[in-house]
Design a protein around this motif. Sequence first.
Motif, mmCIF file in Angstrom:
data_model
loop_
_atom_site.group_PDB
_atom_site.id
_atom_site.type_symbol
_atom_site.label_atom_id
_atom_site.label_comp_id
_atom_site.label_asym_id
_atom_site.label_seq_id
_atom_site.Cartn_x
_atom_site.Cartn_y
_atom_site.Cartn_z
ATOM 1 N N PRO A 655 0.824 -1.222 0.000
ATOM 2 C CA PRO A 655 0.000 0.000 0.000
ATOM 3 C C PRO A 655 0.853 1.265 0.000
ATOM 4 O O PRO A 655 0.492 2.267 -0.630
ATOM 5 C CB PRO A 655 -0.812 -0.133 1.290
ATOM 6 C CG PRO A 655 -0.877 -1.606 1.548
ATOM 7 C CD PRO A 655 0.431 -2.148 1.071
ATOM 8 N N GLU A 656 1.995 1.210 0.680
ATOM 9 C CA GLU A 656 2.866 2.387 0.751
ATOM 10 C C GLU A 656 3.487 2.698 -0.620
ATOM 11 O O GLU A 656 3.539 3.850 -1.045
ATOM 12 C CB GLU A 656 3.968 2.168 1.792
ATOM 13 C CG GLU A 656 3.477 2.098 3.232
ATOM 14 C CD GLU A 656 2.826 0.767 3.585
ATOM 15 O OE1 GLU A 656 2.100 0.713 4.592
ATOM 16 O OE2 GLU A 656 3.035 -0.215 2.829
ATOM 17 N N SER A 657 3.962 1.647 -1.300
ATOM 18 C CA SER A 657 4.568 1.888 -2.615
ATOM 19 C C SER A 657 3.515 2.336 -3.631
ATOM 20 O O SER A 657 3.794 3.159 -4.510
ATOM 21 C CB SER A 657 5.274 0.625 -3.115
ATOM 22 O OG SER A 657 4.355 -0.416 -3.376
ATOM 23 N N PHE A 662 1.195 6.849 -6.878
ATOM 24 C CA PHE A 662 0.134 7.789 -7.210
ATOM 25 C C PHE A 662 0.590 9.227 -6.971
ATOM 26 O O PHE A 662 0.299 10.128 -7.769
ATOM 27 C CB PHE A 662 -1.121 7.478 -6.383
ATOM 28 C CG PHE A 662 -2.005 6.421 -6.986
ATOM 29 C CD1 PHE A 662 -3.306 6.716 -7.354
ATOM 30 C CD2 PHE A 662 -1.541 5.131 -7.193
ATOM 31 C CE1 PHE A 662 -4.127 5.750 -7.914
ATOM 32 C CE2 PHE A 662 -2.347 4.154 -7.748
ATOM 33 C CZ PHE A 662 -3.652 4.452 -8.118
ATOM 34 N N ASP A 663 1.326 9.438 -5.908
ATOM 35 C CA ASP A 663 1.814 10.784 -5.602
ATOM 36 C C ASP A 663 2.820 11.252 -6.653
ATOM 37 O O ASP A 663 2.782 12.403 -7.092
ATOM 38 C CB ASP A 663 2.450 10.790 -4.211
ATOM 39 C CG ASP A 663 2.937 12.180 -3.813
ATOM 40 O OD1 ASP A 663 2.106 13.098 -3.720
ATOM 41 O OD2 ASP A 663 4.155 12.338 -3.593
ATOM 42 N N MET A 791 -19.952 19.178 -14.415
ATOM 43 C CA MET A 791 -18.862 19.113 -13.443
ATOM 44 C C MET A 791 -18.148 17.768 -13.550
ATOM 45 O O MET A 791 -18.780 16.730 -13.748
ATOM 46 C CB MET A 791 -19.428 19.271 -12.020
ATOM 47 C CG MET A 791 -20.168 20.579 -11.785
ATOM 48 S SD MET A 791 -21.080 20.589 -10.217
ATOM 49 C CE MET A 791 -22.400 19.414 -10.602
ATOM 50 N N THR A 792 -16.836 17.799 -13.413
ATOM 51 C CA THR A 792 -16.044 16.574 -13.348
ATOM 52 C C THR A 792 -15.177 16.608 -12.100
ATOM 53 O O THR A 792 -14.765 17.676 -11.630
ATOM 54 C CB THR A 792 -15.140 16.416 -14.592
ATOM 55 O OG1 THR A 792 -14.458 17.650 -14.835
ATOM 56 C CG2 THR A 792 -15.936 16.010 -15.809
ATOM 57 N N PHE A 793 -14.860 15.428 -11.589
ATOM 58 C CA PHE A 793 -14.117 15.299 -10.337
ATOM 59 C C PHE A 793 -13.168 14.105 -10.440
ATOM 60 O O PHE A 793 -13.447 13.130 -11.136
ATOM 61 C CB PHE A 793 -15.067 15.052 -9.158
ATOM 62 C CG PHE A 793 -16.248 15.968 -9.093
ATOM 63 C CD1 PHE A 793 -16.211 17.125 -8.342
ATOM 64 C CD2 PHE A 793 -17.417 15.671 -9.793
ATOM 65 C CE1 PHE A 793 -17.305 17.971 -8.269
ATOM 66 C CE2 PHE A 793 -18.519 16.512 -9.734
ATOM 67 C CZ PHE A 793 -18.459 17.664 -8.970
ATOM 68 N N TYR A 794 -12.040 14.187 -9.739
ATOM 69 C CA TYR A 794 -11.187 13.016 -9.594
ATOM 70 C C TYR A 794 -10.553 13.041 -8.216
ATOM 71 O O TYR A 794 -10.330 14.093 -7.621
ATOM 72 C CB TYR A 794 -10.105 12.963 -10.686
ATOM 73 C CG TYR A 794 -9.147 14.131 -10.707
ATOM 74 C CD1 TYR A 794 -7.984 14.119 -9.932
ATOM 75 C CD2 TYR A 794 -9.385 15.239 -11.514
ATOM 76 C CE1 TYR A 794 -7.099 15.185 -9.946
ATOM 77 C CE2 TYR A 794 -8.502 16.305 -11.542
ATOM 78 C CZ TYR A 794 -7.360 16.275 -10.763
ATOM 79 O OH TYR A 794 -6.487 17.333 -10.777
ATOM 80 N N ASN A 795 -10.278 11.861 -7.700
ATOM 81 C CA ASN A 795 -9.626 11.711 -6.401
ATOM 82 C C ASN A 795 -8.324 10.950 -6.626
ATOM 83 O O ASN A 795 -8.334 9.751 -6.873
ATOM 84 C CB ASN A 795 -10.532 10.960 -5.430
ATOM 85 C CG ASN A 795 -9.883 10.751 -4.072
ATOM 86 O OD1 ASN A 795 -8.799 11.281 -3.800
ATOM 87 N ND2 ASN A 795 -10.519 9.971 -3.211
ATOM 88 N N PHE A 796 -7.196 11.651 -6.560
ATOM 89 C CA PHE A 796 -5.910 11.030 -6.857
ATOM 90 C C PHE A 796 -5.396 10.149 -5.716
ATOM 91 O O PHE A 796 -4.420 9.417 -5.878
ATOM 92 C CB PHE A 796 -4.865 12.110 -7.195
ATOM 93 C CG PHE A 796 -4.063 11.825 -8.422
ATOM 94 C CD1 PHE A 796 -3.255 10.699 -8.497
ATOM 95 C CD2 PHE A 796 -4.119 12.652 -9.521
ATOM 96 C CE1 PHE A 796 -2.508 10.423 -9.637
ATOM 97 C CE2 PHE A 796 -3.376 12.396 -10.674
ATOM 98 C CZ PHE A 796 -2.580 11.268 -10.728
ATOM 99 N N SER A 797 -6.042 10.217 -4.581
ATOM 100 C CA SER A 797 -5.588 9.389 -3.461
ATOM 101 C C SER A 797 -6.042 7.947 -3.646
ATOM 102 O O SER A 797 -7.220 7.694 -3.889
ATOM 103 C CB SER A 797 -6.154 9.923 -2.146
ATOM 104 O OG SER A 797 -5.882 9.003 -1.096
ATOM 105 N N PRO A 798 -5.116 6.973 -3.523
ATOM 106 C CA PRO A 798 -5.517 5.568 -3.604
ATOM 107 C C PRO A 798 -6.014 5.024 -2.264
ATOM 108 O O PRO A 798 -6.366 3.842 -2.180
ATOM 109 C CB PRO A 798 -4.225 4.871 -4.026
ATOM 110 C CG PRO A 798 -3.154 5.690 -3.382
ATOM 111 C CD PRO A 798 -3.642 7.116 -3.402
ATOM 112 N N GLU A 826 -3.848 -2.067 -9.258
ATOM 113 C CA GLU A 826 -2.614 -2.524 -9.875
ATOM 114 C C GLU A 826 -2.721 -2.531 -11.396
ATOM 115 O O GLU A 826 -3.773 -2.282 -11.984
ATOM 116 C CB GLU A 826 -2.238 -3.919 -9.365
ATOM 117 C CG GLU A 826 -3.219 -5.010 -9.728
ATOM 118 C CD GLU A 826 -4.358 -5.144 -8.739
ATOM 119 O OE1 GLU A 826 -5.098 -6.137 -8.843
ATOM 120 O OE2 GLU A 826 -4.507 -4.253 -7.882
ATOM 121 N N SER A 827 -1.609 -2.818 -12.040
ATOM 122 C CA SER A 827 -1.536 -2.842 -13.491
ATOM 123 C C SER A 827 -2.534 -3.843 -14.056
ATOM 124 O O SER A 827 -2.674 -4.962 -13.542
ATOM 125 C CB SER A 827 -0.115 -3.218 -13.922
ATOM 126 O OG SER A 827 -0.015 -3.284 -15.313
#
Length: 861
Positions: A655-657, A662-663, A791-798, A826-827
């Motif tokens: 989860p950390e990697s 993502f960051d 409106m569009t939205f995204y959440n970059f946090s996994p 994942e891929s």
Amino acid sequence: MRHEMMHGRASSCVKMLLAMGIAAAGAAFGAPDVATSDVLAHRWSFNGNVKDSVTGVEAKSIGKANLSATALVLPGGKHEAGHLDLGTNLLPADGANVTIEIWATLRSVHFWARIFDYGSDDKNYFTMAWSESAKPDTDSIEMCCKGEKHSAFKMLCPYKKDTPCHISVTFVNNGNGSTTMRVMRRNAKTGKIEREHRQVYSGWTLASLVNPRFLLGGSQYACDGDAGADYDEVRIWKGVLTDEQLAANVQAGPDALPAKVSVSTDRALKPIPAFIFGQNIEHTRSALQGGLSAQLVRNRKFAGKPSRQGVAMLWEPYGSTKSFYHQAQGLSVTRHAARSRMPRWNERGSQVIGCLDENGEAGIRQGGIGLRGRVAHNFRAVVSTLHPVDTPVVLRVSANGKVLAEREFTVNAKSRSDWKRIAFEFAVEKDVTAEISVGVKGKKYAVVGAVSVMPADNFRGMRADVIEHLREIGTSIVRWPGGNFAGEYRWRDGLIPDPDERAPLQSYTEIESQPHGLGYDQNDIGMEDILALCERIGARPFFTLNAAWESPQDSADWVKACKGRVKLWSLGNEMGYGHMEGPKGAKGYTDMVRPHAEAMLKVDPTLEITASGPYPGGGEDWIENSAKALNAVAPVISYHRYDAWDGCLFDYTTPESTANLFDVVSKSAERAEAALTNFRSRLPWNIGISYDEWNIWYMWYRKEAIVEGLYAAKMLGFMMRNWEAWGLRYVCYFQPINEQAITVSPFESHVTSIGEAMRLWKGHVGGVPAPIVDLPADAFATDHDDGSRYMTFYNFSPEKPCTFRIPTGGRGQIVAEETLVPGGLESGCRYVRRPGTGKVVNGFYELTLGPACQAAARIAR
């Protein structure tokens, strides 16, 4: 004033006529005329005094700020050597729109000497300087908000010494916490715009400044020098004067104040353009072969060298051991429209099959043919015979040792170049990976020039489902044939009407088709096919020519061949880089392509031509000696950027990697925004930018993933916020098919997470950015002519959900809503489309978005 220095002193009668002419002209500008007294907020004419003739307030002289009978004369020198403090809070404190006009003449260059400086202190201001540092023939435009600077250099220069000029600055409050700034330098006699620059300042308006002072020729910084310049007139207007009105003001001169002026009613922010959703379609890798092309047979025209058995690449022999195989070069149904400057004999071939067994059969076969169940397919071969005798030729489809379809034909060619076409239609019950074969029976010889198997529902040799996906993601421009491939493309071959007759194209470096096509493009999709595709999906064709191989007349002939259907052209691709043939220097490239552009424009003066180059690299040499030098014939330059990190490794092991990945991807999009903002600041405004390649590096060599769709959403958000400030003319993603917007296999195709982002964000096209202050960076909203807000939205946090609360502007009905939920992080994972979960509460649209999700909603009144 110093009006007489430019045209001679104007008489009162002339002033009146000029004023009348301006008012009359204003009526024709398409913008309302208003009384000057209603919109002129301040005016300093410097006719023997420094008094504001509108308010009656005198400016404060700092140092040796001298006056002649007609102008303010600043001697120039160190800080406070001589400038004027015009007053405090002269521009609208509510952040309303405003225009500043200045008639001035540079006399001497000093360290960061200002044209004017409007600000509260040295951390909050807007300023224009006659020069960058003390360098001649430079200038600076800078906004600083709480110490964060946004600078642009060499935008209006050169300011020529002792040459009067007219400078205008407009500030437009966009209603969403941002300001559009536009500066222009005009010829003081003609009123013609000589240099221009625009920029959108996010999170800043004039209202951000607290008790700002307006320093004419002076600076907020104690280390900066004062201007050495004469000022004939300064005006501050409420609202934005039209370009026509400003030109008329200049032509009239600073003495003539019009009775009425034309004020622009244009919306501050323009509608989101469709061109943001342009796409590249290049003949590289699996974008066409195994992608857009409906063709299922590989190496179907027998290019390249054969195996030791004499059989062409990707084919194998079958049948009687009493047989003969030979791949013939020169004996071919395929051809080139013109002799290439670099003949490549391996591009044209055919397969000779000889059965030496009276009762046997010999032939060639190819496996791995993916056939969709209950779908009609066409099987075709172009065949000749070695002798003019009846020759049985068999076309067969098999799977797992079972014949699924078969047809026998009798072929009798009068000569070896007498090519016959044999074909039949078949279907299989269910999806199957099959084998096809072409065989000869009896003691006979046949020559096979081309083999084809395609679904019958193809459109000019292209897959119908892939075409629909291109429409689904909003494709508005098709850039073709490249990209790098343009450096080896021969456009006349693309005009050969029969794709069976178009010779394959071999490329040593640009095609990047190993192992996709073993270095050959089968040339199945030609120019007329691309134009038909564009017409079908409503896209504009954007063609790239090959100036290194072709002559200016060749390029003009290509324009003629297009018959007015192609208006967008690029003078090569990534010229100046080592992987492209042609001159590597700016001047050499410019000298090579200018005759091409001139010849093309003679054929069609309405063409929109883009210059190539190693942008954003190449340094000032390419900007000065190519971008600027070609501006008269190619007013746009091509800009490419690919983001990459950590050797392009994607680590999903923990989860950390995953969170770190993502960051990193999110920050790479921010770097892309900063890079283009910086590049724009190096260009004069009359040079537009074609951002015609953008993506994550090596997307074409790995599986799709959710993080890439979030990257695309963030990039599209940046483009929609900044397209006008960046001076974008076109944008093309590189590239959608099998390179992470649309994935294609023999049995199905689908839009990826990037394609899903494009599908959602295309809903903004035609809408105007909504006047929402402090709109979150990971959301975007546009207002449309039907009264709706999209409106569009995204959440970059996994890992964490994200909540949005967006003003509805009085709208209360949710008419459409969708959420994209990742099927994994994942891929190889894809988004799953789900109904939206937002709601309207007390005038706000509220939505909580899960980790790595995206969403869109449309609300109406």
